[in-house]
Design a protein around this motif. Structure first.
Motif, PDB file in Angstrom:
ATOM      1  N   VAL A  40       0.835  -1.205   0.000  1.00  0.00           N
ATOM      2  CA  VAL A  40       0.000   0.000   0.000  1.00  0.00           C
ATOM      3  C   VAL A  40       0.869   1.255   0.000  1.00  0.00           C
ATOM      4  CG1 VAL A  40      -1.742   1.311   1.262  1.00  0.00           C
ATOM      5  CG2 VAL A  40      -1.925  -1.172   1.109  1.00  0.00           C
ATOM      6  N   ASN A  41       1.971   1.231   0.759  1.00  0.00           N
ATOM      7  CA  ASN A  41       2.886   2.378   0.755  1.00  0.00           C
ATOM      8  C   ASN A  41       3.453   2.625  -0.642  1.00  0.00           C
ATOM      9  OD1 ASN A  41       2.529   2.811   3.464  1.00  0.00           O
ATOM     10  ND2 ASN A  41       4.434   1.815   4.098  1.00  0.00           N
ATOM     11  N   ALA A  42       3.816   1.529  -1.343  1.00  0.00           N
ATOM     12  CA  ALA A  42       4.350   1.675  -2.699  1.00  0.00           C
ATOM     13  C   ALA A  42       3.295   2.264  -3.626  1.00  0.00           C
ATOM     14  CB  ALA A  42       4.816   0.309  -3.220  1.00  0.00           C
ATOM     15  N   PHE A  43       2.047   1.830  -3.466  1.00  0.00           N
ATOM     16  CA  PHE A  43       0.974   2.366  -4.293  1.00  0.00           C
ATOM     17  C   PHE A  43       0.750   3.854  -4.015  1.00  0.00           C
ATOM     18  CE2 PHE A  43      -3.520   3.510  -4.720  1.00  0.00           C
ATOM     19  CZ  PHE A  43      -3.687   3.320  -6.087  1.00  0.00           C
ATOM     20  N   GLU A  44       0.753   4.240  -2.747  1.00  0.00           N
ATOM     21  CA  GLU A  44       0.553   5.651  -2.399  1.00  0.00           C
ATOM     22  C   GLU A  44       1.675   6.514  -2.967  1.00  0.00           C
ATOM     23  OE1 GLU A  44      -2.017   6.931  -1.143  1.00  0.00           O
ATOM     24  OE2 GLU A  44      -3.101   5.214  -0.364  1.00  0.00           O
ATOM     25  N   LEU A  45       2.909   5.990  -2.942  1.00  0.00           N
ATOM     26  CA  LEU A  45       4.038   6.722  -3.512  1.00  0.00           C
ATOM     27  C   LEU A  45       3.865   6.866  -5.023  1.00  0.00           C
ATOM     28  CD1 LEU A  45       6.809   8.028  -3.107  1.00  0.00           C
ATOM     29  CD2 LEU A  45       7.837   5.774  -3.381  1.00  0.00           C
ATOM     30  N   TYR A  46       3.448   5.769  -5.674  1.00  0.00           N
ATOM     31  CA  TYR A  46       3.205   5.799  -7.121  1.00  0.00           C
ATOM     32  C   TYR A  46       2.083   6.781  -7.471  1.00  0.00           C
ATOM     33  CZ  TYR A  46       0.260   4.184 -11.020  1.00  0.00           C
ATOM     34  OH  TYR A  46      -0.559   4.127 -12.104  1.00  0.00           O
ATOM     35  N   ALA A  47       0.955   6.707  -6.750  1.00  0.00           N
ATOM     36  CA  ALA A  47      -0.179   7.585  -7.049  1.00  0.00           C
ATOM     37  C   ALA A  47       0.152   9.041  -6.740  1.00  0.00           C
ATOM     38  CB  ALA A  47      -1.399   7.132  -6.250  1.00  0.00           C
ATOM     39  N   GLY A  48       0.901   9.269  -5.652  1.00  0.00           N
ATOM     40  CA  GLY A  48       1.236  10.635  -5.269  1.00  0.00           C
ATOM     41  C   GLY A  48       2.251  11.299  -6.180  1.00  0.00           C
ATOM     42  N   HIS A  98       0.235  15.895 -13.282  1.00  0.00           N
ATOM     43  CA  HIS A  98      -1.126  16.375 -13.552  1.00  0.00           C
ATOM     44  C   HIS A  98      -1.648  15.801 -14.863  1.00  0.00           C
ATOM     45  CE1 HIS A  98      -4.584  18.990 -13.471  1.00  0.00           C
ATOM     46  NE2 HIS A  98      -4.304  19.412 -14.688  1.00  0.00           N
ATOM     47  N   GLY A  99      -2.811  15.195 -14.813  1.00  0.00           N
ATOM     48  CA  GLY A  99      -3.405  14.621 -16.017  1.00  0.00           C
ATOM     49  C   GLY A  99      -2.988  13.195 -16.294  1.00  0.00           C
ATOM     50  N   GLN A 100      -2.016  12.671 -15.536  1.00  0.00           N
ATOM     51  CA  GLN A 100      -1.556  11.303 -15.759  1.00  0.00           C
ATOM     52  C   GLN A 100      -2.520  10.316 -15.114  1.00  0.00           C
ATOM     53  OE1 GLN A 100       2.362  10.565 -14.234  1.00  0.00           O
ATOM     54  NE2 GLN A 100       2.327   8.367 -14.692  1.00  0.00           N
ATOM     55  N   ALA A 101      -2.915   9.296 -15.859  1.00  0.00           N
ATOM     56  CA  ALA A 101      -3.843   8.286 -15.339  1.00  0.00           C
ATOM     57  C   ALA A 101      -3.149   7.429 -14.290  1.00  0.00           C
ATOM     58  CB  ALA A 101      -4.368   7.420 -16.482  1.00  0.00           C
ATOM     59  N   VAL A 102      -3.856   7.142 -13.226  1.00  0.00           N
ATOM     60  CA  VAL A 102      -3.345   6.292 -12.147  1.00  0.00           C
ATOM     61  C   VAL A 102      -4.144   4.991 -12.131  1.00  0.00           C
ATOM     62  CG1 VAL A 102      -3.016   6.069  -9.657  1.00  0.00           C
ATOM     63  CG2 VAL A 102      -2.639   8.279 -10.776  1.00  0.00           C
ATOM     64  N   GLN A 103      -3.474   3.878 -12.270  1.00  0.00           N
ATOM     65  CA  GLN A 103      -4.175   2.599 -12.292  1.00  0.00           C
ATOM     66  C   GLN A 103      -4.660   2.228 -10.893  1.00  0.00           C
ATOM     67  OE1 GLN A 103      -1.751  -0.966 -12.944  1.00  0.00           O
ATOM     68  NE2 GLN A 103       0.092   0.266 -12.681  1.00  0.00           N
ATOM     69  N   PRO A 104      -5.722   1.430 -10.789  1.00  0.00           N
ATOM     70  CA  PRO A 104      -6.243   1.021  -9.480  1.00  0.00           C
ATOM     71  C   PRO A 104      -5.230   0.179  -8.714  1.00  0.00           C
ATOM     72  CG  PRO A 104      -7.824   0.560 -11.242  1.00  0.00           C
ATOM     73  CD  PRO A 104      -6.525   0.917 -11.905  1.00  0.00           C
ATOM     74  N   LEU A 105      -5.426   0.119  -7.400  1.00  0.00           N
ATOM     75  CA  LEU A 105      -4.516  -0.636  -6.544  1.00  0.00           C
ATOM     76  C   LEU A 105      -4.469  -2.110  -6.931  1.00  0.00           C
ATOM     77  CD1 LEU A 105      -2.681  -1.071  -4.125  1.00  0.00           C
ATOM     78  CD2 LEU A 105      -4.695  -1.009  -2.637  1.00  0.00           C
ATOM     79  N   LYS A 106      -5.598  -2.704  -7.312  1.00  0.00           N
ATOM     80  CA  LYS A 106      -5.618  -4.132  -7.616  1.00  0.00           C
ATOM     81  C   LYS A 106      -4.743  -4.459  -8.821  1.00  0.00           C
ATOM     82  CE  LYS A 106     -10.025  -5.298  -5.480  1.00  0.00           C
ATOM     83  NZ  LYS A 106     -11.366  -5.896  -5.637  1.00  0.00           N
ATOM     84  N   SER A 107      -4.787  -3.643  -9.871  1.00  0.00           N
ATOM     85  CA  SER A 107      -3.924  -3.910 -11.023  1.00  0.00           C
ATOM     86  C   SER A 107      -2.482  -3.529 -10.716  1.00  0.00           C
ATOM     87  CB  SER A 107      -4.428  -3.154 -12.256  1.00  0.00           C
ATOM     88  OG  SER A 107      -4.481  -1.759 -12.016  1.00  0.00           O
ATOM     89  N   PHE A 108      -2.290  -2.497  -9.864  1.00  0.00           N
ATOM     90  CA  PHE A 108      -0.941  -2.106  -9.463  1.00  0.00           C
ATOM     91  C   PHE A 108      -0.240  -3.243  -8.733  1.00  0.00           C
ATOM     92  CE2 PHE A 108       1.856  -0.575  -6.078  1.00  0.00           C
ATOM     93  CZ  PHE A 108       2.767   0.186  -6.788  1.00  0.00           C
ATOM     94  N   LYS A 109      -0.962  -3.927  -7.819  1.00  0.00           N
ATOM     95  CA  LYS A 109      -0.317  -4.993  -7.038  1.00  0.00           C
ATOM     96  C   LYS A 109       0.028  -6.186  -7.932  1.00  0.00           C
ATOM     97  CE  LYS A 109      -4.391  -7.538  -5.446  1.00  0.00           C
ATOM     98  NZ  LYS A 109      -5.186  -7.987  -4.295  1.00  0.00           N
ATOM     99  N   ARG A 110      -0.785  -6.450  -8.976  1.00  0.00           N
ATOM    100  CA  ARG A 110      -0.454  -7.534  -9.895  1.00  0.00           C
ATOM    101  C   ARG A 110       0.829  -7.213 -10.655  1.00  0.00           C
ATOM    102  NH1 ARG A 110      -6.174  -7.664 -10.942  1.00  0.00           N
ATOM    103  NH2 ARG A 110      -5.876  -6.443 -12.840  1.00  0.00           N
ATOM    104  N   GLN A 111       0.942  -5.966 -11.113  1.00  0.00           N
ATOM    105  CA  GLN A 111       2.149  -5.567 -11.826  1.00  0.00           C
ATOM    106  C   GLN A 111       3.349  -5.578 -10.890  1.00  0.00           C
ATOM    107  OE1 GLN A 111       1.869  -1.880 -13.951  1.00  0.00           O
ATOM    108  NE2 GLN A 111       4.047  -1.821 -14.438  1.00  0.00           N
ATOM    109  N   LEU A 112       3.144  -5.106  -9.651  1.00  0.00           N
ATOM    110  CA  LEU A 112       4.225  -5.081  -8.666  1.00  0.00           C
ATOM    111  C   LEU A 112       4.719  -6.495  -8.378  1.00  0.00           C
ATOM    112  CD1 LEU A 112       5.935  -3.504  -6.583  1.00  0.00           C
ATOM    113  CD2 LEU A 112       4.055  -3.838  -4.953  1.00  0.00           C
ATOM    114  N   ALA A 113       3.791  -7.441  -8.218  1.00  0.00           N
ATOM    115  CA  ALA A 113       4.184  -8.828  -7.952  1.00  0.00           C
ATOM    116  C   ALA A 113       5.002  -9.391  -9.106  1.00  0.00           C
ATOM    117  CB  ALA A 113       2.934  -9.687  -7.720  1.00  0.00           C
ATOM    118  N   GLY A 114       4.572  -9.125 -10.342  1.00  0.00           N
ATOM    119  CA  GLY A 114       5.316  -9.612 -11.501  1.00  0.00           C
ATOM    120  C   GLY A 114       6.704  -9.022 -11.588  1.00  0.00           C
TER     121      GLY A 114
END
Length: 261
Positions: A203-211, A215-231
């Protein structure tokens, strides 16, 4: 961060021999921010008149928190003062011998809530907005319409609710979206602690990524982020060992993704 221990272990910790437990924990956790003039927001585990005064006079920090059980020195008359309904509040103020302005506030939401504050004001602040569904007509059931309901509150309490659930939001993301505790059932507490820590880190990694998104850049949802992070962690090449450098019989990816990468 401080790990909650048994009563015997807590008794040996700093400030426990001088203050109540909630105040002692708060003092230990806020030492790095001494004299920074920041505001500390605490729930009822930490909050008391003693805690608010001590933070202000010993560490130079403001405090706003909910008072439930630690009511010593809190004005009991205010806790039972009649209120007109949701969104109304009453306040009592005083100054300590050290010059600290104390504000005791009772505010009515669905239930009465008592606060202690050394910062902010008790004038009307930003209202709390909630969406609810109501009948389109008062006389018959002819469908539901969405209605925006505003609940008035003093400024210091408005600020409290702006910041108080940050830890809760983090926990919800870890428990509901990452959810390692349920997906990886374990029989030993040591492994449970590890899965919880991995969930916090995710979750910390996701918050850092989203934060850090521009401006204007799309942020993927946490569920898809964690799948990519695991890979990416499985295929990590930042610290390649001799065993990892051994050529695999296939170049196909170890994980397949059904969602966006």
């Amino acid at each position: 961060m401080e790990i909650v221990k048994g009563a015997g272990a807590n008794a040996q910790a700093a400030f426990e021999d001088t203050y109540n437990h909630g105040t002692a924990v708060t003092l230990r956790l806020t030492q790095p921010w001494r004299d920074s003039k920041r505001t500390v927001y605490g729930d009822s585990y930490f909050s008391s008149v003693e805690c608010a005064v001590t933070l202000r006079e010993k560490l130079g920090l403001w405090y706003v928190g909910v008072v439930k059980n630690a009511t010593k020195s809190y004005p009991k008359v205010l806790m039972s003062t009649p209120l007109e309904g949701q969104g109304h509040w009453k306040t009592l103020t005083t100054r300590t011998d050290g010059g600290t302005l104390l504000q005791a506030v009772v505010w009515s939401d669905r239930s009465r809530r008592c606060f202690i504050s050394t910062g902010g004001t008790t004038t009307a602040g930003r209202p709390q907005k909630r969406r609810r569904w109501v009948n389109a007509s008062d006389t018959e059931d002819n469908g539901l319409v969405e209605e925006l309901h505003e609940i008035k509150m003093p400024s210091c309490i408005s600020e409290y609710y702006e910041f108080n659930d940050i830890v809760d939001r983090h926990n919800r993301k870890r428990q509901d979206d990452v959810n390692l505790e349920k997906k990886m059932e374990v029989k030993e507490w040591s492994f449970r602690i590890i899965t919880s820590i991995i969930g916090v880190i995710t979750v910390n990694a996701f918050e850092l990524y989203a934060g850090s998104a521009t401006h204007g850049q799309a942020v993927q949802p946490l569920k898809s982020f964690k799948r990519q992070l695991a890979g990416e962690m499985v295929k990590n090449t930042f610290d390649v060992t001799a065993a990892a450098r051994t050529k695999r019989p296939t170049d196909e990816p170890m994980l397949s993704f059904s969602g966006p990468k």
